[in-house]
Design an enzyme around this catalytic site. Structure first.
Site, PDB file in Angstrom:
ATOM      1  N   LYS A  12       5.331   7.258   7.199  1.00 45.92           N
ATOM      2  CA  LYS A  12       4.816   6.506   8.341  1.00 45.92           C
ATOM      3  C   LYS A  12       5.950   6.074   9.258  1.00 45.92           C
ATOM      4  O   LYS A  12       7.058   5.788   8.799  1.00 45.92           O
ATOM      5  CB  LYS A  12       4.139   5.207   7.904  1.00 45.92           C
ATOM      6  N   TYR A  69       0.873   2.276  13.638  1.00 53.87           N
ATOM      7  CA  TYR A  69       1.305   3.214  12.607  1.00 53.87           C
ATOM      8  C   TYR A  69       1.167   4.634  13.141  1.00 53.87           C
ATOM      9  O   TYR A  69       0.136   4.966  13.737  1.00 53.87           O
ATOM     10  CB  TYR A  69       0.406   3.151  11.371  1.00 53.87           C
ATOM     11  N   HIS A 123       0.819  -1.197   0.000  1.00 59.02           N
ATOM     12  CA  HIS A 123       0.000   0.000   0.000  1.00 59.02           C
ATOM     13  C   HIS A 123       0.860   1.257   0.000  1.00 59.02           C
ATOM     14  O   HIS A 123       1.945   1.278   0.579  1.00 59.02           O
ATOM     15  CB  HIS A 123      -0.893   0.038   1.244  1.00 59.02           C
ATOM     16  N   ASP A 155      -6.515  -6.156  -1.683  1.00 59.12           N
ATOM     17  CA  ASP A 155      -5.175  -6.691  -1.954  1.00 59.12           C
ATOM     18  C   ASP A 155      -5.207  -7.792  -3.012  1.00 59.12           C
ATOM     19  O   ASP A 155      -4.297  -7.893  -3.830  1.00 59.12           O
ATOM     20  CB  ASP A 155      -4.525  -7.189  -0.666  1.00 59.12           C
TER      21      ASP A 155
END
Length: 182
Positions: free
Chosen positions: A72, A132, A63, A168
């Site tokens: 991130k 995250y 992603h 996905d």
């Protein structure tokens, strides 16, 4: 906190905490604004914290975000994951470089992923929690996914992938994404 530059991905870093361990267990700093500032990252830029829990074998990724991307800080807070970052910044000296790292609750290491890099992981334990810290508010219209088993990327997932999301499973290959990058 020890800071390790990731050679395969320009601008990526691994932040390794130094836990205080005693008979009770351990105490560890998992985020240090001064440490991230030392490598040129603005600690105040992070606007969202998220958490995922995955069953063993689950693959989440690959992603990234379109537009100006999304940086991130990623840490496995419980269990272990096989973490993957792919540099998709066409102007990067490490374009298409990959790093495969095991993140775990034992080390509590945090991986900094620069904007423009694809990210994914596979849970190696039952369960695995991934935390995250993200520098942009989520906008679903900018979500980009690349199929996890893209032959061009040839990611060596350690376990047979299972329980993939529809997103996905249906993701296009890297070659189908405009110019190989978002």
């Amino acid at each position: 906190m020890k800071i390790v530059a990731i050679e395969e991905i320009a601008g990526a870093y691994l932040f390794e905490p130094v836990p205080h361990v005693d008979e009770r267990g351990f105490f560890s700093r998992t985020f240090d604004a001064e440490a991230v500032r030392r490598v040129g990252i603005d600690p105040g830029s992070f606007v969202q914290d998220s958490l995922s829990r995955s069953a063993k074998g689950v693959v989440r990724g690959m992603h990234l975000r379109a537009g100006r991307g999304e940086a991130k800080l990623v840490r496995c807070s419980y269990g272990r994951v096989f973490d993957v970052v792919v540099d998709l910044r066409a102007d990067s000296p490490t374009y298409l470089g990959q790093v495969h790292t095991e993140l775990s609750d034992t080390t509590q290491a945090t991986l900094y992923i620069p904007a423009g890099c694809a990210h994914g992981f596979q849970a190696l334990t039952e369960p695995a929690d991934v935390a995250y810290r993200i520098d942009r508010t989520h906008d679903p219209s900018e979500d980009v996914a690349i199929v996890y088993d893209d032959p061009e990327l040839a990611i060596p997932w350690p376990l047979p992938p299972r329980l993939l999301s529809e997103r996905d499973r249906a993701a296009p290959s890297l070659a189908r994404i405009s110019g190989g990058a978002p």
